[in-house]
Design a protein around this motif. Structure first.
Motif, PDB file in Angstrom:
ATOM      1  N   UNK A   1     -71.947  38.213 -55.011  1.00 60.14           N
ATOM      2  CA  UNK A   1     -71.188  39.057 -54.095  1.00 60.14           C
ATOM      3  C   UNK A   1     -71.612  38.991 -52.645  1.00 60.14           C
ATOM      4  N   UNK A   2     -72.515  38.088 -52.291  1.00 60.27           N
ATOM      5  CA  UNK A   2     -72.921  37.928 -50.890  1.00 60.27           C
ATOM      6  C   UNK A   2     -72.045  36.823 -50.286  1.00 60.27           C
ATOM      7  N   UNK A   3     -70.834  37.186 -49.917  1.00 61.41           N
ATOM      8  CA  UNK A   3     -69.845  36.199 -49.491  1.00 61.41           C
ATOM      9  C   UNK A   3     -70.155  35.596 -48.124  1.00 61.41           C
ATOM     10  N   UNK A   4     -70.813  36.339 -47.269  1.00 69.41           N
ATOM     11  CA  UNK A   4     -71.164  35.809 -45.954  1.00 69.41           C
ATOM     12  C   UNK A   4     -72.168  34.673 -46.096  1.00 69.41           C
ATOM     13  N   UNK A   5     -73.220  34.908 -46.876  1.00 63.00           N
ATOM     14  CA  UNK A   5     -74.242  33.878 -47.098  1.00 63.00           C
ATOM     15  C   UNK A   5     -73.628  32.685 -47.840  1.00 63.00           C
ATOM     16  N   UNK A   6     -72.769  32.953 -48.799  1.00 63.28           N
ATOM     17  CA  UNK A   6     -72.107  31.880 -49.541  1.00 63.28           C
ATOM     18  C   UNK A   6     -71.261  31.031 -48.601  1.00 63.28           C
ATOM     19  N   UNK A   7     -70.541  31.678 -47.703  1.00 62.45           N
ATOM     20  CA  UNK A   7     -69.696  30.962 -46.750  1.00 62.45           C
ATOM     21  C   UNK A   7     -70.543  30.078 -45.838  1.00 62.45           C
TER      22      UNK A   7
END
Length: 150
Positions: free
Chosen positions: A41-47
């Motif tokens: 759920x850490x979409x910023x880091x994933x992006x």
């Protein structure tokens, strides 16, 4: 019989070489990390990680997929944040004893913005269901509010 053994050894060697390649290739390492961050759920880091991996190797399908899915998830998160902020502002306006015409116009604009932004969202099969449900709830609140007031 000997040909089957050679075939099994050949397939085994390909799998080992592929595993070594994916383990030591920095683009795929970043992709695996991005995928992990996406699923927690850490979409910023994933992006960020997926973007870095994609820039290293544009043929990296995992990086491309995680990049696209993270972008969609971030759009949902931004929508939820926007809706929550606007609901808080509307709640502050509603605590007043008397509404001004400017307040009504402000509320109408907030409702129109949120309803318009919701239409821009497009989920995929990989989009987190919690994000989809939360954004739908916010959209429903604004649709109901808009219907009641205007």
């Amino acid at each position: 019989m000997l040909s089957k053994v050679i075939l099994v050894l050949f397939v085994g060697m390909i799998l080992v070489i592929s595993g070594i390649y994916f383990t030591y290739n920095s683009s795929y390492q970043d992709s695996f990390q991005a995928r992990f961050y996406y699923f927690v759920g850490n979409y910023t880091k994933a992006y960020e990680l997926a973007q870095e991996a994609y820039h290293q190797d544009q043929y990296n399908k995992m990086a491309s997929t995680v990049l696209a899915q993270s972008k969609i998830a971030l759009a949902y998160e931004n929508f939820i944040q926007l809706g929550s902020n606007y609901l808080e502002k509307i709640e502050n306006i509603s605590t007043k004893k008397k509404y001004s015409n400017d307040d009504k116009i402000r509320i109408k604009m907030m409702c129109q913005i949120v309803l318009g932004e919701y239409e821009k969202l497009s989920p995929t099969k990989l989009t987190n269901q919690d994000l989809i449900e939360n954004s739908k709830k916010i959209n429903d609140k604004f649709a109901q509010l808009y219907k009641e007031l205007f």
